[in-house]
Scaffold this motif. Sequence first.
Motif, PDB file in Angstrom:
ATOM      1  N   ALA A  27       0.823  -1.202   0.000  1.00 61.67           N
ATOM      2  CA  ALA A  27       0.000   0.000   0.000  1.00 61.67           C
ATOM      3  C   ALA A  27       0.861   1.257   0.000  1.00 61.67           C
ATOM      4  CB  ALA A  27      -0.933  -0.003   1.204  1.00 61.67           C
ATOM      5  N   GLY A  29       3.536   1.606  -1.446  1.00 62.98           N
ATOM      6  CA  GLY A  29       4.049   1.768  -2.797  1.00 62.98           C
ATOM      7  C   GLY A  29       3.174   2.653  -3.665  1.00 62.98           C
ATOM      8  N   ARG A  30       1.945   2.956  -3.211  1.00 62.55           N
ATOM      9  CA  ARG A  30       1.074   3.864  -3.964  1.00 62.55           C
ATOM     10  C   ARG A  30       1.567   5.301  -3.910  1.00 62.55           C
ATOM     11  NH1 ARG A  30      -3.284   1.306  -1.022  1.00 62.55           N
ATOM     12  NH2 ARG A  30      -3.762   3.280   0.010  1.00 62.55           N
ATOM     13  N   PHE A  31       2.559   5.572  -3.074  1.00 64.46           N
ATOM     14  CA  PHE A  31       2.989   6.956  -2.857  1.00 64.46           C
ATOM     15  C   PHE A  31       4.471   7.106  -3.214  1.00 64.46           C
ATOM     16  CE2 PHE A  31      -0.031   5.615   0.528  1.00 64.46           C
ATOM     17  CZ  PHE A  31      -1.158   6.228   0.004  1.00 64.46           C
ATOM     18  N   ASP A 263      -6.022   9.713   1.262  1.00 61.36           N
ATOM     19  CA  ASP A 263      -6.060   8.626   0.289  1.00 61.36           C
ATOM     20  C   ASP A 263      -7.199   7.697   0.675  1.00 61.36           C
ATOM     21  OD1 ASP A 263      -4.671   6.889  -1.862  1.00 61.36           O
ATOM     22  OD2 ASP A 263      -4.863   5.541  -0.144  1.00 61.36           O
ATOM     23  N   ALA A 265      -8.209   4.896  -0.919  1.00 62.91           N
ATOM     24  CA  ALA A 265      -8.155   3.522  -1.435  1.00 62.91           C
ATOM     25  C   ALA A 265      -8.424   2.542  -0.302  1.00 62.91           C
ATOM     26  CB  ALA A 265      -6.798   3.246  -2.069  1.00 62.91           C
ATOM     27  N   GLY A 267      -8.121  -0.598   2.231  1.00 60.38           N
ATOM     28  CA  GLY A 267      -6.982  -1.315   2.804  1.00 60.38           C
ATOM     29  C   GLY A 267      -7.437  -2.059   4.043  1.00 60.38           C
ATOM     30  N   GLN A 272      -7.283   5.813   7.036  1.00 56.44           N
ATOM     31  CA  GLN A 272      -6.769   6.113   5.703  1.00 56.44           C
ATOM     32  C   GLN A 272      -5.485   6.941   5.830  1.00 56.44           C
ATOM     33  OE1 GLN A 272      -9.710   3.948   4.442  1.00 56.44           O
ATOM     34  NE2 GLN A 272      -8.390   4.896   2.920  1.00 56.44           N
TER      35      GLN A 272
END
Length: 279
Positions: A27, A29-31, A263, A265, A267, A272
Amino acid sequence: MIELITWNVQSARTAAGTADWRQVAAALGRFPDAAILCLQKVASGFTARNGSPGGDGFAALAAALPAWHAATAVALDVAGPDGERRRLGCMTFSRFPVVQVLRHSLPWPPDATVPSMPRGVLELTLDSPLGLLRVLNAHLEYFSEAQRLAQVDGLRRLQQEACAHARSPSPGLDAGGPFAAIPRARDAVLAGDFNMLPGSPSWQRLLAPFADGTPAWHDAWQLARPGQPHAPTVGIGGADPFTFDYAFVGAGLAPRVRSVRIDDAPGGSDHQPLLLTLG
C-alpha cells in the motif's frame, strides 16, 4: 516539495482478520513521491484478530523499505504468555538524513473508568531540502479524554522545550562524544492518530497559543483548505466516517503548506493515509 504521509496501519490487519505486513508495504508503494512516512500501531508478538500469528511488523517494514532511514519508538512492551515480547508503537521512515532521534513517553494519568495503555511520540530531526525539520509521530489515547488531554499537554511541553533548544543551543563537548552539540529544529510537523475530533477540547487545546511566544501548532488541513470541513480518515465506506488523523505544523512552516489530502483507497486498516505536501 516534501511529501509526508501519516497512517495508522492497525497492526496490518486484513479484511479476513489476519495480519499481513506485506499488504502494508504494498500500500505504501502507492505513494512514490513520499519522503517521510509516519506509521502508527506497528506491532510485534500480538495475535491477529482471528487468533493467527500477528508477526513482527517492526522487522517486516524495515526489511520492506531498505532504502529508507528507519526509526522506532515502542510505547507498549509486555511479556506474552509464551515469553515472547509483545510490542506496540510507531515507526518513522525518511529519505532524508536523520540528524537525531528522540523517543518520548507521554503522560498516562490513571483513569479507572476505561481501558488504556501507554502512549508515546517519536521525534526525528531531519536534514531536509527545507532545512532542519523536526517530525513528531504520535498516537494518543482512544478511550480516556482525561488521558488524551494530558498527552496533548505533553506534546505542547515538547514543542516549548524544542523551540527553547533551537533558540539557545547547547555549546556541546567533544564533537565525537555523547555531549556533542546536536541541533534541534524550530520548524516542525506533528502527525499521527490523535483519536480526537476536529473542534473537540483536545483539538482546541493542542492549537491554543503559547503564553511564552512558542510557535503555536496549526492544523494543516485548515491551512490548505480554509473553510472546508475535515475529510474523514476513519471508517470510510461505513455508515458514520469521522476524522482522527491529522498533520499539524509549527507557525514557521504554515506558509509552506501546499496541500493536504486523504487517500481513500481500500486497505486492511480502518484508517486512511493522510498526505501533507510542503514546499
